[in-house]
Design a protein around this motif. Structure first.
Motif, PDB file in Angstrom:
ATOM      1  N   ARG A 188      18.063  29.933  -6.473  1.00  0.00           N
ATOM      2  CA  ARG A 188      17.925  30.143  -7.919  1.00  0.00           C
ATOM      3  C   ARG A 188      17.151  29.016  -8.583  1.00  0.00           C
ATOM      4  N   PHE A 189      17.329  27.790  -8.103  1.00  0.00           N
ATOM      5  CA  PHE A 189      16.695  26.641  -8.731  1.00  0.00           C
ATOM      6  C   PHE A 189      15.484  26.133  -7.953  1.00  0.00           C
ATOM      7  N   LEU A 190      14.925  27.013  -7.108  1.00  0.00           N
ATOM      8  CA  LEU A 190      13.655  26.737  -6.417  1.00  0.00           C
ATOM      9  C   LEU A 190      13.732  25.476  -5.576  1.00  0.00           C
ATOM     10  N   LEU A 191      14.876  25.277  -4.916  1.00  0.00           N
ATOM     11  CA  LEU A 191      15.085  24.076  -4.109  1.00  0.00           C
ATOM     12  C   LEU A 191      15.288  24.408  -2.629  1.00  0.00           C
ATOM     13  N   GLY A 192      15.062  25.649  -2.254  1.00  0.00           N
ATOM     14  CA  GLY A 192      15.303  26.070  -0.878  1.00  0.00           C
ATOM     15  C   GLY A 192      14.505  25.276   0.140  1.00  0.00           C
ATOM     16  N   LYS A 193      13.256  24.965  -0.186  1.00  0.00           N
ATOM     17  CA  LYS A 193      12.407  24.230   0.756  1.00  0.00           C
ATOM     18  C   LYS A 193      12.792  22.756   0.844  1.00  0.00           C
ATOM     19  N   ARG A 194      13.622  22.290  -0.089  1.00  0.00           N
ATOM     20  CA  ARG A 194      14.019  20.873  -0.083  1.00  0.00           C
ATOM     21  C   ARG A 194      15.472  20.686   0.352  1.00  0.00           C
ATOM     22  N   ARG A 195      16.088  21.725   0.890  1.00  0.00           N
ATOM     23  CA  ARG A 195      17.529  21.691   1.181  1.00  0.00           C
ATOM     24  C   ARG A 195      17.923  20.524   2.075  1.00  0.00           C
ATOM     25  N   ASN A 196      17.084  20.150   3.029  1.00  0.00           N
ATOM     26  CA  ASN A 196      17.431  19.102   3.977  1.00  0.00           C
ATOM     27  C   ASN A 196      16.884  17.733   3.588  1.00  0.00           C
ATOM     28  N   ASP A 197      16.239  17.642   2.421  1.00  0.00           N
ATOM     29  CA  ASP A 197      15.722  16.359   1.936  1.00  0.00           C
ATOM     30  C   ASP A 197      16.810  15.619   1.173  1.00  0.00           C
ATOM     31  N   LEU A 198      16.798  14.295   1.294  1.00  0.00           N
ATOM     32  CA  LEU A 198      17.730  13.503   0.502  1.00  0.00           C
ATOM     33  C   LEU A 198      17.428  13.685  -0.977  1.00  0.00           C
ATOM     34  N   ALA A 199      18.476  13.759  -1.792  1.00  0.00           N
ATOM     35  CA  ALA A 199      18.287  13.963  -3.235  1.00  0.00           C
ATOM     36  C   ALA A 199      17.442  12.851  -3.848  1.00  0.00           C
ATOM     37  N   GLY A 200      17.541  11.643  -3.289  1.00  0.00           N
ATOM     38  CA  GLY A 200      16.763  10.522  -3.811  1.00  0.00           C
ATOM     39  C   GLY A 200      15.278  10.661  -3.606  1.00  0.00           C
ATOM     40  N   TYR A 201      14.854  11.579  -2.730  1.00  0.00           N
ATOM     41  CA  TYR A 201      13.433  11.782  -2.460  1.00  0.00           C
ATOM     42  C   TYR A 201      12.819  12.897  -3.306  1.00  0.00           C
ATOM     43  N   LEU A 202      13.620  13.576  -4.082  1.00  0.00           N
ATOM     44  CA  LEU A 202      13.096  14.640  -4.938  1.00  0.00           C
ATOM     45  C   LEU A 202      12.281  14.059  -6.088  1.00  0.00           C
ATOM     46  N   SER A 203      11.375  14.859  -6.613  1.00  0.00           N
ATOM     47  CA  SER A 203      10.676  14.465  -7.837  1.00  0.00           C
ATOM     48  C   SER A 203      11.657  14.448  -8.997  1.00  0.00           C
ATOM     49  N   HIS A 204      11.249  13.838 -10.102  1.00  0.00           N
ATOM     50  CA  HIS A 204      12.142  13.771 -11.263  1.00  0.00           C
ATOM     51  C   HIS A 204      12.530  15.169 -11.734  1.00  0.00           C
ATOM     52  N   GLY A 205      11.561  16.069 -11.802  1.00  0.00           N
ATOM     53  CA  GLY A 205      11.861  17.424 -12.255  1.00  0.00           C
ATOM     54  C   GLY A 205      12.826  18.142 -11.326  1.00  0.00           C
ATOM     55  N   GLU A 206      12.659  17.946 -10.010  1.00  0.00           N
ATOM     56  CA  GLU A 206      13.566  18.566  -9.042  1.00  0.00           C
ATOM     57  C   GLU A 206      14.970  17.987  -9.154  1.00  0.00           C
ATOM     58  N   GLN A 207      15.064  16.678  -9.381  1.00  0.00           N
ATOM     59  CA  GLN A 207      16.384  16.066  -9.550  1.00  0.00           C
ATOM     60  C   GLN A 207      17.094  16.627 -10.776  1.00  0.00           C
TER      61      GLN A 207
ATOM     62  N   ASP B  27      21.925   9.647  -1.471  1.00  0.00           N
ATOM     63  CA  ASP B  27      21.873   9.468  -0.018  1.00  0.00           C
ATOM     64  C   ASP B  27      22.369  10.697   0.743  1.00  0.00           C
ATOM     65  N   LEU B  28      22.659  11.771   0.021  1.00  0.00           N
ATOM     66  CA  LEU B  28      23.004  13.044   0.644  1.00  0.00           C
ATOM     67  C   LEU B  28      21.862  14.028   0.433  1.00  0.00           C
ATOM     68  N   THR B  29      21.796  15.044   1.276  1.00  0.00           N
ATOM     69  CA  THR B  29      20.741  16.040   1.121  1.00  0.00           C
ATOM     70  C   THR B  29      21.016  16.911  -0.107  1.00  0.00           C
ATOM     71  N   VAL B  30      20.001  17.651  -0.490  1.00  0.00           N
ATOM     72  CA  VAL B  30      20.137  18.574  -1.614  1.00  0.00           C
ATOM     73  C   VAL B  30      21.261  19.569  -1.337  1.00  0.00           C
ATOM     74  N   GLU B  31      21.273  20.130  -0.129  1.00  0.00           N
ATOM     75  CA  GLU B  31      22.302  21.108   0.214  1.00  0.00           C
ATOM     76  C   GLU B  31      23.689  20.488   0.226  1.00  0.00           C
ATOM     77  N   GLU B  32      23.817  19.262   0.735  1.00  0.00           N
ATOM     78  CA  GLU B  32      25.119  18.596   0.757  1.00  0.00           C
ATOM     79  C   GLU B  32      25.624  18.321  -0.652  1.00  0.00           C
ATOM     80  N   ASN B  33      24.733  17.938  -1.576  1.00  0.00           N
ATOM     81  CA  ASN B  33      25.128  17.757  -2.972  1.00  0.00           C
ATOM     82  C   ASN B  33      25.726  19.043  -3.522  1.00  0.00           C
ATOM     83  N   LEU B  34      25.064  20.160  -3.261  1.00  0.00           N
ATOM     84  CA  LEU B  34      25.524  21.434  -3.805  1.00  0.00           C
ATOM     85  C   LEU B  34      26.825  21.895  -3.145  1.00  0.00           C
ATOM     86  N   ARG B  35      26.963  21.658  -1.857  1.00  0.00           N
ATOM     87  CA  ARG B  35      28.190  22.077  -1.179  1.00  0.00           C
ATOM     88  C   ARG B  35      29.378  21.249  -1.645  1.00  0.00           C
ATOM     89  N   LEU B  36      29.157  19.976  -1.904  1.00  0.00           N
ATOM     90  CA  LEU B  36      30.242  19.155  -2.439  1.00  0.00           C
ATOM     91  C   LEU B  36      30.667  19.650  -3.814  1.00  0.00           C
TER      92      LEU B  36
END
Length: 247
Positions: free
Chosen positions: A134-153, A94-103
């Motif tokens: 580095r992990f090719l997630l820049g375009k998904r930074r503001n997306d919730l982690a739960g919305y990522l594809s399995h490979g992106e997760q 329920d947090l964005t990709v960027e928030e996961n990484l910052r935590l």
């Protein structure tokens, strides 16, 4: 020769009458990829859990960077520089990709800044930006982690493990369930990571293991069956019979 960073000496653990890991010893070297393979139930993930302190061994020792970390709790082992990912993805969905990484990057902040708002966490923010690219997630930074594809997760979980800047990374089936394209991307990332720190894999994809690994440890029924460079493991008759099912 590259220095030994992890030394596992005769570790064992049993659950009731089941000897899950029986007197297993192995070494892993800095800036190399060591893979642990074996059929289901061989004790691979249990061995990982012993190394990172999630399970206590009945005997033996684990030494990391010349420290005996046997019996240490997982959080202390992580602070010592040994990080891991999990077979089942563990993210804040329920947090964005960027928030996961910052935590995750909060571990880099001085102790007196750990409880301050994320906006004040300059080192954590810098690490998050680095890992997003580095992990090719820049375009998904503001997306919730739960919305990522399995490979992106799965890639995000590896990035989270690296956020604390460990000296060794343990990956439990990092390409499980991935498409061919995601597997190739992840394989390339793991190879790049190993240019900087030690990596240990548990993985069922034999061709990936043979392609990536510097050293392979084969487990069977809780014991170490064989170990060696990929070419020798592939040619080992006992391994082919016990693991690959060949007569």
């Amino acid at each position: 020769m590259t220095d030994v960073i992890l030394n596992v000496e005769g570790v064992s653990v049993s659950f009731g009458g089941l000897q899950a890991v029986n007197n297993v010893s192995l070494q892993a070297r800095d800036r190399q990829i060591t893979s642990v393979i074996g059929p289901n139930g061989a004790g691979k993930s249990t061995l990982f859990n012993l190394i990172v302190g999630a399970i206590r061994s009945n005997s033996g020792h684990v030494r990391f960077q010349d420290q005996d970390i046997t019996g240490w709790p997982s959080n202390r082992i992580c602070r010592a520089g040994l990080a891991r990912s999990f077979q089942i993805t563990k993210l804040f969905f329920d947090l964005t990709v960027e928030e996961n990484l910052r935590l995750a990057g909060q571990a880099l902040e001085p102790g007196n800044r750990l409880l301050r708002p994320l906006a004040h966490s300059t080192r954590a923010d810098a690490k998050a930006q680095e890992l997003l690219e580095r992990f090719l997630l820049g375009k998904r930074r503001n997306d919730l982690a739960g919305y990522l594809s399995h490979g992106e997760q799965r890639r995000l979980e590896i990035a989270l493990a690296l956020a604390s800047e460990p000296r060794m990374l343990l990956l439990d089936e990092p390409t499980q369930g991935m498409s061919h394209g995601d597997t190739e991307d992840t394989k390339s990332m793991i190879r790049d990571i190993a240019q900087e720190i030690a990596v240990m894999l548990v993985e069922h994809d034999i061709e990936l293991v043979m392609d990536l690994s510097h050293w392979i440890v084969v487990m069977h029924q809780g014991q170490k069956l064989a170990e060696g460079i990929p070419q020798d493991v592939r040619a080992n008759r006992v391994v082919r019979e016990a693991y690959l099912g060949e007569a």
